[in-house]
Design a protein around this motif. Structure first.
Motif, PDB file in Angstrom:
ATOM      1  N   ILE A 156       1.140  -1.127  -0.049  1.00  0.00           N
ATOM      2  CA  ILE A 156       0.490   0.197   0.039  1.00  0.00           C
ATOM      3  C   ILE A 156       0.705   1.156  -0.211  1.00  0.00           C
ATOM      4  O   ILE A 156       0.703   2.532  -0.725  1.00  0.00           O
ATOM      5  CB  ILE A 156      -0.822  -0.044   2.110  1.00  0.00           C
ATOM      6  CG1 ILE A 156      -2.320  -1.002   1.197  1.00  0.00           C
ATOM      7  CG2 ILE A 156      -1.512   1.547   1.089  1.00  0.00           C
ATOM      8  CD1 ILE A 156      -3.155  -1.223   2.239  1.00  0.00           C
ATOM      9  N   SER A 157       1.743   1.649   0.991  1.00  0.00           N
ATOM     10  CA  SER A 157       2.760   2.160   1.084  1.00  0.00           C
ATOM     11  C   SER A 157       3.491   2.697  -0.114  1.00  0.00           C
ATOM     12  O   SER A 157       3.733   4.210  -0.897  1.00  0.00           O
ATOM     13  CB  SER A 157       3.366   2.822   2.217  1.00  0.00           C
ATOM     14  OG  SER A 157       3.940   1.353   2.489  1.00  0.00           O
ATOM     15  N   LEU A 184       3.066   1.874  -3.361  1.00  0.00           N
ATOM     16  CA  LEU A 184       1.931   1.806  -4.989  1.00  0.00           C
ATOM     17  C   LEU A 184       1.641   3.523  -4.228  1.00  0.00           C
ATOM     18  O   LEU A 184       2.022   4.412  -5.667  1.00  0.00           O
ATOM     19  CB  LEU A 184       1.077   1.666  -4.531  1.00  0.00           C
ATOM     20  CG  LEU A 184       0.620  -0.087  -5.095  1.00  0.00           C
ATOM     21  CD1 LEU A 184       0.037  -0.878  -4.986  1.00  0.00           C
ATOM     22  CD2 LEU A 184       1.669  -0.053  -6.754  1.00  0.00           C
ATOM     23  N   LEU A 185       1.702   4.207  -2.694  1.00  0.00           N
ATOM     24  CA  LEU A 185       1.278   5.503  -2.996  1.00  0.00           C
ATOM     25  C   LEU A 185       2.859   6.431  -3.239  1.00  0.00           C
ATOM     26  O   LEU A 185       2.565   7.382  -4.532  1.00  0.00           O
ATOM     27  CB  LEU A 185       1.072   5.792  -1.393  1.00  0.00           C
ATOM     28  CG  LEU A 185       0.891   7.364  -1.241  1.00  0.00           C
ATOM     29  CD1 LEU A 185      -0.397   7.936  -1.664  1.00  0.00           C
ATOM     30  CD2 LEU A 185       0.808   7.071   0.523  1.00  0.00           C
ATOM     31  N   ASN A 219       2.822   6.622  -7.092  1.00  0.00           N
ATOM     32  CA  ASN A 219       2.141   7.426  -7.403  1.00  0.00           C
ATOM     33  C   ASN A 219       2.900   9.012  -7.619  1.00  0.00           C
ATOM     34  O   ASN A 219       2.753  10.102  -7.968  1.00  0.00           O
ATOM     35  CB  ASN A 219       1.133   7.254  -6.876  1.00  0.00           C
ATOM     36  CG  ASN A 219       0.135   6.320  -7.195  1.00  0.00           C
ATOM     37  OD1 ASN A 219       0.407   6.321  -8.328  1.00  0.00           O
ATOM     38  ND2 ASN A 219      -0.681   6.359  -6.445  1.00  0.00           N
ATOM     39  N   LEU A 245      -6.386   6.626  -7.810  1.00  0.00           N
ATOM     40  CA  LEU A 245      -6.701   5.948  -6.518  1.00  0.00           C
ATOM     41  C   LEU A 245      -7.179   4.870  -6.630  1.00  0.00           C
ATOM     42  O   LEU A 245      -6.678   3.521  -6.102  1.00  0.00           O
ATOM     43  CB  LEU A 245      -6.909   6.368  -5.253  1.00  0.00           C
ATOM     44  CG  LEU A 245      -6.042   8.090  -4.965  1.00  0.00           C
ATOM     45  CD1 LEU A 245      -6.596   9.031  -4.280  1.00  0.00           C
ATOM     46  CD2 LEU A 245      -5.476   7.735  -4.571  1.00  0.00           C
ATOM     47  N   THR A 270      -5.057   1.862  -7.731  1.00  0.00           N
ATOM     48  CA  THR A 270      -4.211   2.201  -7.685  1.00  0.00           C
ATOM     49  C   THR A 270      -4.364   0.385  -6.003  1.00  0.00           C
ATOM     50  O   THR A 270      -3.760  -0.041  -6.358  1.00  0.00           O
ATOM     51  CB  THR A 270      -3.801   2.753  -7.236  1.00  0.00           C
ATOM     52  OG1 THR A 270      -3.381   3.904  -7.380  1.00  0.00           O
ATOM     53  CG2 THR A 270      -2.144   2.225  -5.978  1.00  0.00           C
ATOM     54  N   TYR A 271      -5.283   0.856  -6.146  1.00  0.00           N
ATOM     55  CA  TYR A 271      -5.962   0.284  -4.890  1.00  0.00           C
ATOM     56  C   TYR A 271      -7.214  -1.138  -4.585  1.00  0.00           C
ATOM     57  O   TYR A 271      -7.330  -1.729  -3.982  1.00  0.00           O
ATOM     58  CB  TYR A 271      -6.515   0.857  -3.491  1.00  0.00           C
ATOM     59  CG  TYR A 271      -5.059   2.169  -2.975  1.00  0.00           C
ATOM     60  CD1 TYR A 271      -3.964   1.149  -2.313  1.00  0.00           C
ATOM     61  CD2 TYR A 271      -5.259   3.063  -3.275  1.00  0.00           C
ATOM     62  CE1 TYR A 271      -2.746   2.259  -2.286  1.00  0.00           C
ATOM     63  CE2 TYR A 271      -3.900   4.173  -2.702  1.00  0.00           C
ATOM     64  CZ  TYR A 271      -2.638   3.439  -2.078  1.00  0.00           C
ATOM     65  OH  TYR A 271      -2.047   4.031  -1.761  1.00  0.00           O
TER      66      TYR A 271
END
Length: 519
Positions: free
Chosen positions: A407-408, A410-411, A414, A502, A505-506
């Motif tokens: 998760i972090s 991919l953030l 981005n 977003l 992404t998730y």
């Protein structure tokens, strides 16, 4: 020069050779040097000053780096897009899209989104989509009473669908950089592309409704619901008339061959293609003139007429995607087929492209292809340097040591890609960043196809914001608006695109559902 030398020396002392490579690349880019030259100069400087790599091996790598069959798809897709841009396909697609949604609030703007989505599916290029659709649609929107900012915002952002909806040149570049399946990437872009087109159309409708922008009512006595129903009925009749007759003929032929000649029945696919093309040509000739006061009433008749005018351009989507997944040809062969098909449609079917214009189109396509291939050549050399120095592996180990989960990570990706979009165009970003970030994504268990779509959506956003957003510059040339004014104009759609980023992404299922279904 002294400051540059001090910065590089400090980077080496503080962070090692990897920092030297990236600092030199960034500094060269900040001088305004073209990305391709900055990449090549960075690699050569490092190899000749800090390693003992022989000159022969560098020259060999420059040539072997682009000996990739899939890279050949790029010039073919560029050529297909050029033929279609100059061949009247864009105008017919705008007419078809307008016949379906033109009666809604901001109908011509929503038609622009739909036309961009359709043209994106046959061109593979965002700037080409903005130029082809925008040059026709924007003057028409201003003439109908829409503010120029409204039209510019729609075309600039909707044109970015050109790199998400397959076929996509950026997806081919990602595939080359990471050895990922081009076919799976193309299919993974279908659902996100449709969802983004719906989202951009929704934003357009909301703004038009709130500001009471004009809409085109061909039959003023009809409500919006009645007009929508008639248009959808006309679209259904078009699809039925296109698909059902050749489908029934092929089924009947297959049944006869299974009884009379079973060995020939196994090759029914080729017969089906020929039958479908023959039927399409017959239907195209008949359908344009067909009128029926009961079966095709009001808006349905206009949808029917404009569909048959644009059907040859729309068929290219089926040729490329259907051909790849039916196993008829590879993605590269599909690109070559699309170029031949686009030439045939533009010159022989529609006849909007004169033979005297063909050399100019070929020259423009060759120039664009040469530029991209030169960037690819230097990017491959840069990737070779990264790999030989184990920099991606070191970065992956460092990120994992910091406790970054999927998760972090991919953030961070981005944010990094959006920042890169401020100073570089998409092809360069993919060729530089994908080989570096991909190994980390693999170690964190992120699907390569999902990661590729995520990168492409980031590139879409990057094409619509300054200072290097290509779509902004193309739209600026059409509208004669400044970059600052255009940036304000695209803001509502750009915010929606970031929200969509977003989601992609998730929620990996958005990208992976269709490829998994087909497999």
């Amino acid at each position: 020069m002294l400051i540059l030398a001090l910065v590089l020396a400090g980077a080496i002392l503080a962070f090692g050779k990897a920092a030297f490579i990236f600092c030199l690349l960034v500094l060269l880019l900040l001088t305004g040097m073209p990305v391709s030259i900055a990449l090549g100069l960075t690699v050569l400087t490092y190899l000749f000053t800090m390693t003992d790599v022989p000159l022969d091996s560098v020259a060999l790598k420059l040539f072997t780096g682009i000996e990739n069959f899939e890279i050949m798809a790029i010039p073919f897709f560029i050529l297909a897009g050029a033929f279609l841009t100059h061949g009247g396909v864009a105008r017919r697609m705008i007419d078809f899209a307008s016949s379906i949604v033109g009666h809604m609030n901001g109908g011509l703007g929503i038609a622009g989104v739909l036309a961009c989505a359709m043209f994106a599916a046959i061109s593979g290029s965002s700037p080409a989509t903005v130029m082809a659709i925008g040059s026709i649609l924007l003057p028409a929107m201003v003439k109908q009473g829409f503010p120029s900012r409204f039209g510019a915002g729609i075309i600039t952002t909707s044109g970015s669908l050109g790199i998400l909806i397959p076929p996509s040149i950026v997806m081919v570049l990602y595939s080359v950089s990471t050895n990922t399946s081009v076919g799976d990437l193309f299919m993974a872009g279908v659902v996100p592309g449709i969802l983004l087109a719906v989202l951009l159309g929704g934003v357009t409708w909301f703004i038009a409704r709130r500001n009471n922008y004009p809409r085109h009512l061909e039959f003023p006595e009809h409500t919006s619901l009645q007009a929508t129903g008639n248009a959808l009925w006309g679209l259904l009749m078009c699809l039925v008339f296109t698909i059902v007759p050749p489908g029934l003929i092929c089924l009947a032929l297959y049944g006869l061959l299974r009884v009379a000649a079973p060995e020939i029945a196994e090759g029914i696919g080729l017969f089906a293609v020929v039958i479908s093309l023959v039927w399409l040509y017959v239907a195209y000739r008949l359908g344009r003139r067909f009128r029926h006061p009961r079966l095709l009433r009001y808006e349905a008749q206009r949808v029917w007429t404009t569909y048959w005018e644009s059907v040859w351009g729309l068929l290219l989507i089926v040729v490329v995607m259907g051909g790849i997944y039916a196993g008829i040809f590879t993605p590269t062969e599909a690109a070559a087929m699309s170029a031949v098909y686009a030439f045939f449609v533009s010159t022989c079917v529609y006849g909007d492209m004169r033979l005297r214009n063909i050399p100019r189109v070929l020259l423009d396509s060759a120039s664009m292809s040469a530029m991209l291939l030169y960037i690819i050549t230097n990017a491959v050399l840069f990737s070779f340097l990264m790999t030989s120095e184990n920099i991606p592996q070191q970065m992956a180990a460092w990120m994992l040591a910091q406790g970054l989960g999927p998760i972090s990570f991919l953030l961070v990706v981005n944010v990094l890609l959006l920042l890169a979009g401020n100073v570089m165009e998409p092809s360069s970003i993919v060729l530089i960043m994908a080989p570096i970030l991909f190994p980390v994504a693999q170690k964190l268990g992120i699907d390569p196809i999902h990661f590729g779509v995520l990168i492409v959506v980031n590139m879409e956003v990057g094409m619509c914001h300054p200072p290097v957003g290509l779509n902004l510059y193309v739209a600026s040339g059409i509208t004669r608006m400044g970059i600052t004014e255009l940036t304000v104009a695209v803001a509502p759609w750009l915010i929606a695109m970031i929200g969509f980023l977003l989601l992609v992404t998730y929620v990996p299922a958005v990208s992976l559902w269709l490829p998994h279904l087909l497999h």
